[in-house]
Design an enzyme around this catalytic site. Structure first.
Site, PDB file in Angstrom:
ATOM      1  N   LYS A  31     -11.409 -83.555  74.193  1.00  0.00           N
ATOM      2  CA  LYS A  31     -10.285 -83.706  73.274  1.00  0.00           C
ATOM      3  C   LYS A  31      -9.773 -85.132  73.324  1.00  0.00           C
ATOM      4  O   LYS A  31      -9.570 -85.637  74.427  1.00  0.00           O
ATOM      5  CB  LYS A  31      -9.172 -82.740  73.687  1.00  0.00           C
ATOM      6  CG  LYS A  31      -7.894 -82.870  72.891  1.00  0.00           C
ATOM      7  CD  LYS A  31      -6.801 -82.033  73.502  1.00  0.00           C
ATOM      8  CE  LYS A  31      -5.510 -82.397  72.818  1.00  0.00           C
ATOM      9  NZ  LYS A  31      -4.378 -81.735  73.382  1.00  0.00           N
ATOM     10  N   LYS A  36      -9.531 -84.599  78.606  1.00  0.00           N
ATOM     11  CA  LYS A  36      -8.450 -84.803  77.635  1.00  0.00           C
ATOM     12  C   LYS A  36      -7.927 -86.219  77.793  1.00  0.00           C
ATOM     13  O   LYS A  36      -7.464 -86.608  78.858  1.00  0.00           O
ATOM     14  CB  LYS A  36      -7.334 -83.787  77.874  1.00  0.00           C
ATOM     15  CG  LYS A  36      -6.135 -83.985  76.957  1.00  0.00           C
ATOM     16  CD  LYS A  36      -5.085 -82.907  77.144  1.00  0.00           C
ATOM     17  CE  LYS A  36      -3.895 -83.159  76.253  1.00  0.00           C
ATOM     18  NZ  LYS A  36      -2.870 -82.120  76.423  1.00  0.00           N
TER      19      LYS A  36
HETATM   20  C1  PBG Z   1      -0.024 -80.164  75.491  1.00  0.00           C
HETATM   21  C2  PBG Z   1      -0.945 -80.413  74.363  1.00  0.00           C
HETATM   22  C3  PBG Z   1      -0.970 -81.498  73.471  1.00  0.00           C
HETATM   23  C4  PBG Z   1      -1.964 -81.233  72.554  1.00  0.00           C
HETATM   24  C5  PBG Z   1      -2.528 -80.017  72.905  1.00  0.00           C
HETATM   25  N1  PBG Z   1      -1.895 -79.536  74.039  1.00  0.00           N
HETATM   26  C6  PBG Z   1      -0.086 -82.673  73.361  1.00  0.00           C
HETATM   27  C7  PBG Z   1      -0.119 -83.751  74.355  1.00  0.00           C
HETATM   28  O1  PBG Z   1      -0.911 -83.765  75.303  1.00  0.00           O
HETATM   29  O2  PBG Z   1       0.769 -84.605  74.217  1.00  0.00           O
HETATM   30  C8  PBG Z   1      -2.312 -82.119  71.390  1.00  0.00           C
HETATM   31  C9  PBG Z   1      -2.927 -81.417  70.250  1.00  0.00           C
HETATM   32  C10 PBG Z   1      -2.887 -82.131  68.965  1.00  0.00           C
HETATM   33  O3  PBG Z   1      -2.514 -83.310  68.842  1.00  0.00           O
HETATM   34  O4  PBG Z   1      -3.277 -81.488  67.995  1.00  0.00           O
HETATM   35  N2  PBG Z   1      -0.362 -80.793  76.677  1.00  0.00           N
HETATM   36 ZN    ZN Z   2       1.417 -80.908  78.152  1.00  0.00          ZN
END
Ligand code: PBG
Ligand code: ZN
Length: 322
Positions: free
Chosen positions: A245, A192
């Protein structure tokens, strides 16, 4: 005869193209993200995610019925609590917003994936417990363990940790196993990235960090070797499904991961991707078929599962919804 081979033969009509097409979109492999906000009394369209509505505790049941009816099989749930605090205590409360919503989706025979993170629940908006201005990795793991068990007790089918703490998959696996949930799979947000594409999500989840950024825990967009190490670690720690992601700017990472690892691979088409495409379509700058092209491209890159805000409209056959 020249040309000796004519690739155009297989492109001559729609049925031929469909017969020989290499990549197909299947609803079975799409996951629809759903936001449920405890503060709302009416579903509310998210301004930066046109056509996506945040649900309320009262509206989830009807929404679950609707998704089931149009053919969406799997949802990924995000909760926005009424009260946020420094330890995100609503994330593991028996009567927390997610814990109370899961039943509605399960009752309507949907598969429920629960995002496991703390940023929607902490008053500072970071994904874990703070020590000074730092996110304290090992302390946060204790909380992730509690959240996992709480979500499993509430009926979650798959736990999806997204906080990017080191050791989170192992910790969650141990806690699930120790509490009789050895058959609940983990879908790990393995690679991520600290991406600029999460803005609309943070509007919806009210989870923008109150200071700093997430670069000490989410990955540097420049790195792909590190992504492979992260995925390898998650598999060693017990991940059943791995994830890359975002998707759109990370197609090389998806391809590399699908080549190297023998686990189901999910890709997350994040909120900023949805926003860019839907707005260009709605403004008439690009044609609506861009949506199919986009979703197809993620599967072509090597994903087995795609988490996308387009899941609902694709299921509806894109009739009038966009
Ligand atoms: C929480 C999370 C996020 C997303 C999914 N889980 C936000 C982040 O990391 O700030 C982002 C998903 C999206 O932008 O559609 N950690
Ligand atoms: Zn988070």
């Amino acid at each position: 005869m020249f040309p000796e081979y004519r690739p155009r033969r297989l492109r001559a009509n729609p049925l031929l193209r469909s017969l020989t097409g290499e990549t197909k979109i299947s609803l079975d492999r799409l996951i629809m993200p759903v936001f449920i906000d405890e503060n709302l009394t009416e579903p509310q369209e998210i301004p930066s995610l046109p056509s996506i509505f945040t649900q309320t505790l009262d509206s989830v049941d009807e929404y679950a019925k609707h998704l089931k009816k149009i053919g969406v099989n799997t949802v990924l749930l995000f909760g926005i609590p009424e009260k946020k605090d420094s330890e995100g205590s609503q994330s593991f409360a028996d009567d927390g917003v997610i814990q109370r919503s899961i039943k509605s989706f399960r009752n309507n025979d949907l598969l429920v994936v629960t995002d496991l993170c703390m940023c929607e629940y902490t008053d500072h908006g970071h994904c874990g417990i703070l020590r000074g201005k730092e996110v304290w990795n090992d302390k946060t793991l204790d909380y992730y363990g509690k959240i996992a068990v709480s979500q499993a007790e509430a009926g979650s089918n798959i736990i999806a940790p997204s906080g990017m703490m080191d050791g989170q998959v192992k910790k969650i696996r141990n806690e699930l196993d120790g509490n009789g949930f050895e058959n609940i799979p983990i879908m790990a947000y393995s690679a991520k990235y600290a991406s600029s594409l999460y803005g609309p999500f943070r509007d919806a989840a009210k989870s923008t960090p109150s200071f700093g950024d997430r670069k000490t825990y989410q990955m540097d967009p420049a790195n792909i070797n590190e992504a492979m190490r992260e995925i390898e670690l998650d598999i060693e720690e017990g991940a059943d499904i791995i994830m890359v992601k975002p998707s759109l700017f990370y197609m090389d990472v998806i391809r590399e991961a699908s080549t190297i690892f023998n686990r189901p691979l999910a890709a997350y088409g994040v909120s900023g991707e949805y926003n860019m495409i839907i707005n260009a379509v709605k403004n008439g700058f690009i044609s609506e078929s861009a949506i199919n092209e986009y979703v197809t491209s993620v599967f072509r890159a090597g994903a087995d599962i795609f988490i996308t805000y387009f899941a609902e409209s694709l299921a509806e056959g894109m009739k009038g919804k966009i």
